[in-house]
Structures are given as C-alpha cells and as structure tokens.
Design an enzyme around this catalytic site. Structure first.
Site: not given
Ligand code: PLP
Length: 389
Positions: A71, A183, A205, A328
C-alpha cells in the site's frame, strides 16, 4: 482462553487457501515472468490470472492494475507519479493537491515531502466522526488543483467517506481522484467505475494475503511517472522483476475476498455491534468514528481517565491483542493525528483503543473481551488521579 487477536487492521493471517495457491511458485513455477521460455511464460500467464482477480474485486480492467510492494508504494506511486507530470505548476498559488488531515502516513508524508519541493497541498479537516464536508472540498479546489487523495476508510477509526459523492465532484472539476483503499478493499464493496475513481491503492496483507505486495489501480488513459527506472515492467510504471508468489497470493486473497465479502461482513458487523454495545456499558466510555458509516470490523473506543497504553498492556497480559493508535504510529507516544483531527484532546486520544475483527474472530472472544475490559478499566481508574469518582 487461548490468545485473542483483535488487530486485523494492522495485518491479517494468510488464508490457508492463499498459501496453497502460492506454494508452487517458489520451487516449480519459478521462472522470471519476463523470460520468453516456458518457465517464464507459465509464470507470466498465472500473473495475468491474478491481475484479473484483483481487478474483478474493484470492478477494474486487468490492464489497469499495477503490482507494487504494498500500500505504501501504491500511495507514493499514485501521488508522486501524478505530481511529477505537473512540475510546471510548482510555486504557483492555490492548492495543487488536496488531501485530508486523517490520511495514513503513506499519503500524509508523501504530501509533506511534495510540499517541501514546491507543491501547494491543502489538508481538509473532518467532522467529529471523521467525515470531510463535500462543501469544503468544492471550496478548496482551485484552477491549479490536479489531484485529490482521500482515504476510503480510515485505518484508525474505520470511518468510510462519501466516495461516490466525492468522485462526482472531482470528475466535474477535472481533477484526478486517488483513494487509499487499503482498509476498504475486501471488506466493503468497492467499484472504481461507479465511484469515478482514477487511482486506487490496495494491499495484500490486510486481506489475508502475504505481506510485501499490493497494487495500484490506474484508470485507462491516465498517465503517471514511475518511481523506479529499470526494465520497464508493468507498462513502464513499475520496474522490477515481478514478485510471482506474492502476486499469486494477492490474486487468491482477492478472489476469496470477493466470494466471502457478504458473509464475512455480516458476521463481523454482528460481532462488532455486540462488542460496541458491551463496551459502551462501561461508565464514561465512548465510540470514536462514525456510528454506522464505519468498517464492518472496526470498533474504536476512548475511556476517560485511563491511558490507552496501560489498557493495551493489561489486555496483552490477558492475551488480548489490540492497537492503541494505528500500528504504524503506535510506537510513537504522540497522540494520533486522526483522533486530534476529530477534535479530541491529547488526553482523550491517549485514552483510546482500536479493536479490529477478522475472519477468525469467534463470538466467545467477543464475550471474553467484553468481560475482561471493564475489569481492567476499573482497576486502572482506581489508580488514576484523573478519576474523581
Ligand atoms: C490506510 C492504509 N494505507 C496504507 C497502508 C500501508 O500499506 P502497506 O503496509 O502495504 O505498505 C496501511 C497499512 O497500515 C493502511 O492502513
């Protein structure tokens, strides 16, 4: 009670059917999909099947899907990829990019970076439920605006934006519409055509696929500049040898997601609402996010006079895994920017917890959490100087 995982918003276990689908691509069908011999052709054919499955989940065409490492990369590729074609607008007045105050870091940090390089970015505020006002969006668009990037469903509070309404506004104003749907995809119906979406990010994931793979939908005819230069893979938009097992896993996850969307969401809505009802029985507890425009699997609470960190730790001692902020940002002790944007104080933000349910969530787990959490809150409040009662 066995361990209880209620952090499916952070990541999900890989579905056994996904693992089975991926297995042959490590040792049997391992050819480089760019190779022209049969090893390569076999892998390439199966990747195209996967592309079809990903596209089908969001009502896109297979050639509109670009595989990425997840993402974060999809968000970066969409926003920087479009911005790079508008370098000439840098340092002119009026927002070039419009986003919101409640984006995931992958969008927020990308926008902040672009601001430093001379692009003007507007950050739309949200109401107390986490929704933008479409009037605000209309009033913010300037003649220099070329992109709106808005999160489809928020990763912390689960609020789902009025995406169709927003798509009509971007289309009628001739600006591109990117949505971070990491999400939302696989949890609620997403249709890029009906919602007039131009670019959409997704991640494997979060939907029972492997980590480290995702995709960007780029509507036919829309140009973006690549982030990586190299062999010209993915129509020149994303060079690097394709991650065959990961892509096969993502495809299978999307296929299962489509098949199970209705049954999964029905089950989760029931469990989520039971959890919400039980937890709101705790004195001075509140639901963060929208009461019904929210993801089927998300319940986000705040509790007066207790620290989310302490709740999190004590729940962990009871083998219950939840999140304080978004995964995160949970290692930083800064209050969540999303909760602050709702108008919560830093104290209220710190007293918040996110529960995200998933396919494996059982009713007995909802009951267990509903029984343990009130005891923990009461225990912590007894020690809290902020709890006056
Ligand atoms: C809304 C959103 N965008 C982007 C991401 C990032 O995705 P990735 O972990 O595949 O880089 C996340 C992951 O927590 C997310 O919840």
């Amino acid at each position: 009670m066995k361990k209880v995982y209620m952090d499916y918003g952070a990541t999900t276990p890989v579905d056994p059917e996904v693992i089975t689908a991926m297995n042959p691509y490590f040792f049997e069908i391992y050819g480089n999909p760019s190779s022209t011999h049969s090893y390569g052709v076999d892998a390439a054919d199966d990747i195209e099947q996967s592309r079809l499955k990903v596209a089908s989940l969001i009502n896109a065409k297979p050639e509109e899907i670009i595989f990425t490492s997840g993402g974060t990369e999809a968000d970066n590729l969409a926003i920087k990829g479009v911005a790079a074609l508008h370098e000439n607008k840098k340092n002119t007045k009026g927002p070039h990019i419009i986003t919101t105050e409640i984006e995931h870091a992958a969008v927020l940090e990308t926008c902040k970076y672009l601001e430093k390089t001379g692009f003007d970015v507007a950050y739309l505020p949200v109401d107390k439920y986490g929704l933008i006002k479409t009037e605000d969006l209309k009033n913010t668009i300037s003649k220099n605006t070329f992109l709106l990037s808005i999160i489809y469903a928020n990763n912390e509070i689960g609020t789902i934006q009025e995406i169709e309404e927003i798509g009509k506004i971007t289309e009628s104003n001739g600006i591109l519409f990117h949505t971070d749907a990491v999400q939302a995809v696989g949890k609620i119906p997403v249709d890029v055509n009906r919602s007039r979406i131009d670019l959409l990010s997704l991640s494997s994931h979060k939907i029972y696929g492997p980590k480290g793979v995702g995709g960007l939908f780029v509507k036919k005819g829309i140009k973006i500049k690549p982030l990586f230069h190299g062999g010209g893979h993915e129509q020149g938009k994303r060079s690097s040898t394709l991650n065959t097992p990961g892509i096969i896993g993502l495809g299978k996850a999307c296929e299962l997601g489509k098949k199970r969307l209705v049954t999964d969401s029905k089950k989760m809505i029931k469990q989520r609402d039971t959890l919400i009802k039980n937890i709101l029985g705790i004195e001075e507890s509140y639901l963060n996010g929208h009461p019904n425009k929210r993801l089927p699997n998300n319940a986000h609470f705040r509790f007066s006079a207790v620290e989310g960190e302490s709740l999190h730790m004590m729940l962990d001692n009871k083998q219950i895994a939840v999140a304080t902020g978004s995964a995160c940002s949970s290692k930083k002790l800064k209050p969540s920017h999303v909760l602050l944007a709702l108008g919560l104080t830093p104290e209220e933000s710190h007293g918040s917890l996110r529960f995200t349910l998933g396919r494996q969530t059982e009713d007995t787990e909802i009951s267990y959490v509903s029984k343990e959490l009130p005891k923990i809150v009461e225990h912590l409040r007894k020690m809290s100087p902020l709890w006056k009662k």
